[in-house]
Design an enzyme around this catalytic site. Sequence first.
Site, short mmCIF file in Angstrom:
data_model
loop_
_atom_site.label_atom_id
_atom_site.label_comp_id
_atom_site.label_asym_id
_atom_site.label_seq_id
_atom_site.Cartn_x
_atom_site.Cartn_y
_atom_site.Cartn_z
N HIS A 5 0.84 -1.20 0.00
CA HIS A 5 0.00 0.00 0.00
C HIS A 5 0.88 1.25 0.00
CE1 HIS A 5 -3.51 2.50 1.26
NE2 HIS A 5 -2.58 3.17 1.94
N GLU A 6 1.90 1.27 0.85
CA GLU A 6 2.77 2.45 0.93
C GLU A 6 3.62 2.60 -0.33
OE1 GLU A 6 2.12 4.47 3.14
OE2 GLU A 6 0.96 3.17 4.46
N HIS A 63 1.56 4.21 -2.94
CA HIS A 63 1.49 5.67 -2.76
C HIS A 63 2.67 6.34 -3.48
CE1 HIS A 63 -1.92 6.66 -0.29
NE2 HIS A 63 -1.56 5.86 0.71
N GLU A 115 -6.31 6.94 -1.10
CA GLU A 115 -6.23 5.72 -0.31
C GLU A 115 -6.87 4.54 -1.06
OE1 GLU A 115 -4.59 5.07 2.55
OE2 GLU A 115 -3.81 7.10 2.23
#
Length: 289
Positions: free
Chosen positions: A145-146, A149, A222
Amino acid sequence: MKRILYFLATNVAIMLVLSFTMRLLGVEPYLNANGLDLGNLLAFAAIMGFGGAFISLAMSKWSAKRMSGAVVIEEARTPTEIWLIKTVRQQADAVGIKMPEVAVFNSPEVNAFATGMTKNSSLVAVSTGLLDAMTKDEAEAVLAHEVSHIANGDMVTLTLIQGVVNTFVMFLSRVIGYTVDKVIFKTERGTGPAFFVTMIIAELVLGVLASMIVMWFSRQREFRADAGAAKLSGRGKMIAALERLQAQHEPSVLPKQMAAFGISGGGGFAKLFSSHPSLDDRIAALRQQ
């Protein structure tokens, strides 16, 4: 959440310093003998607004390390550190970015963040609480997930949006300050103390309202980062990670009146200032993919 909070805190601090410095130095090109020059004011606000946002971006990795106490893994020694480095490297290679710095910060809460000025100069940090509470599959999904980003360029896009927000906050606060000073306090020559005081108050109030725009953007990104993590690590792992977060926070000791302010997101007015959608919404979005 920490990524957004660290960036916003740095941005607010820089904008306040710039405002006070310009005032003390008397650098006010938007004021002339005829009053407020709106064209010069807009140009001044844009230079200051975007300048402050990009200074915040340039400082983002440094400030995040200082604020969180994150320690970069220079040489992996423990099995956990070796796994972290290996996992992030594999994910970075998969999305075509340079290996980010990997750090761990001491906190009992389950959390992680990514920041950095560019895709190829970034930082991924995880809390000790996350490493203790999550399985490797769940932690892998959070790392994905990071990394998503970073690959999506979310920090740069956030900076551009913050620059626009800063510009209009600075512009409108000075218009309001000038109007109050001239109309209510009847200052005839130059500007009086009311201009400066009203301008600062207006900047703070408008800044809070403008943060709703930044937070709306954050919530949309997100969902995209969740989708990217699902591709990198598997949708099941990402859903499991979010469900783990739910399990960590559902039996909250917060009173009912404050439940909306929890990490899992809430409804009503508080939702406008939340940097993340509710965990239920994020899980539902992944299941619908």
